[in-house]
Design a protein around this motif. Structure first.
Motif, PDB file in Angstrom:
ATOM      1  N   HIS A  95       9.288  -1.968  -4.262  1.00  0.00           N
ATOM      2  CA  HIS A  95       8.386  -1.824  -3.124  1.00  0.00           C
ATOM      3  C   HIS A  95       8.252  -0.360  -2.736  1.00  0.00           C
ATOM      4  O   HIS A  95       7.144   0.135  -2.504  1.00  0.00           O
ATOM      5  N   GLY A  96       9.359   0.335  -2.652  1.00  0.00           N
ATOM      6  CA  GLY A  96       9.321   1.754  -2.304  1.00  0.00           C
ATOM      7  C   GLY A  96       8.591   2.587  -3.332  1.00  0.00           C
ATOM      8  O   GLY A  96       7.821   3.492  -2.986  1.00  0.00           O
ATOM      9  N   VAL A  97       8.811   2.293  -4.607  1.00  0.00           N
ATOM     10  CA  VAL A  97       8.116   3.007  -5.680  1.00  0.00           C
ATOM     11  C   VAL A  97       6.613   2.769  -5.574  1.00  0.00           C
ATOM     12  O   VAL A  97       5.807   3.700  -5.670  1.00  0.00           O
ATOM     13  N   ALA A  98       6.216   1.517  -5.352  1.00  0.00           N
ATOM     14  CA  ALA A  98       4.794   1.191  -5.228  1.00  0.00           C
ATOM     15  C   ALA A  98       4.167   1.913  -4.036  1.00  0.00           C
ATOM     16  O   ALA A  98       3.063   2.466  -4.150  1.00  0.00           O
ATOM     17  N   LEU A  99       4.849   1.919  -2.898  1.00  0.00           N
ATOM     18  CA  LEU A  99       4.314   2.603  -1.716  1.00  0.00           C
ATOM     19  C   LEU A  99       4.128   4.096  -1.966  1.00  0.00           C
ATOM     20  O   LEU A  99       3.110   4.676  -1.582  1.00  0.00           O
ATOM     21  N   ARG A 100       5.098   4.701  -2.605  1.00  0.00           N
ATOM     22  CA  ARG A 100       4.994   6.142  -2.880  1.00  0.00           C
ATOM     23  C   ARG A 100       3.873   6.436  -3.872  1.00  0.00           C
ATOM     24  O   ARG A 100       3.140   7.414  -3.720  1.00  0.00           O
ATOM     25  N   ALA A 101       3.747   5.577  -4.891  1.00  0.00           N
ATOM     26  CA  ALA A 101       2.681   5.765  -5.878  1.00  0.00           C
ATOM     27  C   ALA A 101       1.313   5.626  -5.218  1.00  0.00           C
ATOM     28  O   ALA A 101       0.402   6.425  -5.476  1.00  0.00           O
ATOM     29  N   LEU A 102       1.162   4.629  -4.352  1.00  0.00           N
ATOM     30  CA  LEU A 102      -0.105   4.431  -3.645  1.00  0.00           C
ATOM     31  C   LEU A 102      -0.430   5.599  -2.713  1.00  0.00           C
ATOM     32  O   LEU A 102      -1.606   5.907  -2.482  1.00  0.00           O
ATOM     33  N   ALA A 103       0.600   6.231  -2.194  1.00  0.00           N
ATOM     34  CA  ALA A 103       0.398   7.386  -1.310  1.00  0.00           C
ATOM     35  C   ALA A 103       0.158   8.668  -2.092  1.00  0.00           C
ATOM     36  O   ALA A 103      -0.028   9.739  -1.503  1.00  0.00           O
ATOM     37  N   GLY A 104       0.179   8.562  -3.415  1.00  0.00           N
ATOM     38  CA  GLY A 104      -0.053   9.739  -4.251  1.00  0.00           C
ATOM     39  C   GLY A 104       1.157  10.621  -4.425  1.00  0.00           C
ATOM     40  O   GLY A 104       1.052  11.748  -4.898  1.00  0.00           O
ATOM     41  N   GLU A 105       2.336  10.122  -4.030  1.00  0.00           N
ATOM     42  CA  GLU A 105       3.562  10.911  -4.169  1.00  0.00           C
ATOM     43  C   GLU A 105       4.116  10.769  -5.578  1.00  0.00           C
ATOM     44  O   GLU A 105       3.909   9.756  -6.245  1.00  0.00           O
TER      45      GLU A 105
END
Length: 108
Positions: A95-105
């Motif tokens: 979940h954390g990886v997906a959120l960061r990827a979606l935020a462009g991080e």
């Protein structure tokens, strides 16, 4: 690193901190705690026997025998990462990886 997301051990610390008599994910999810809180719980739990730990509100009695060791390992990880606080999430690393990827991080 200022923040670390983990699942079960951090949920246990949050539940203990809130003295939850019944699991309530809505009260634990996103809760932020510091490394000092973690250290205080390690100290307190280490002084108690397993039987005493099983009676603590917020602690799954089935984890009473391993909680101190797990929290000590977690404290070591936090120290190694120089993390002073952490947020609790039951959603896990994906979940954390997906959120960061979606935020462009950067993820990796």
């Amino acid at each position: 690193a200022d923040e670390l997301r983990q699942v079960r051990k951090l949920q246990a610390v949050a539940a203990l901190e809130l003295a939850l008599s019944r699991w309530d994910e809505s009260r634990v999810e996103g809760m932020e705690l510091g490394s000092a809180t973690l250290a205080a719980w390690i100290e307190r739990l280490a002084r108690l026997g397993v039987a005493e730990r099983t009676r603590l509100a917020g602690l799954d009695p089935g984890r009473a025998d391993v909680i101190v060791a797990g929290l000590v390992v977690l404290a070591g990880v936090l120290e190694r990462l120089d993390a002073r606080r952490f947020s609790v999430s039951g959603r896990g690393v994906r979940h954390g990886v997906a959120l960061r990827a979606l935020a462009g991080e950067r993820v990796i």
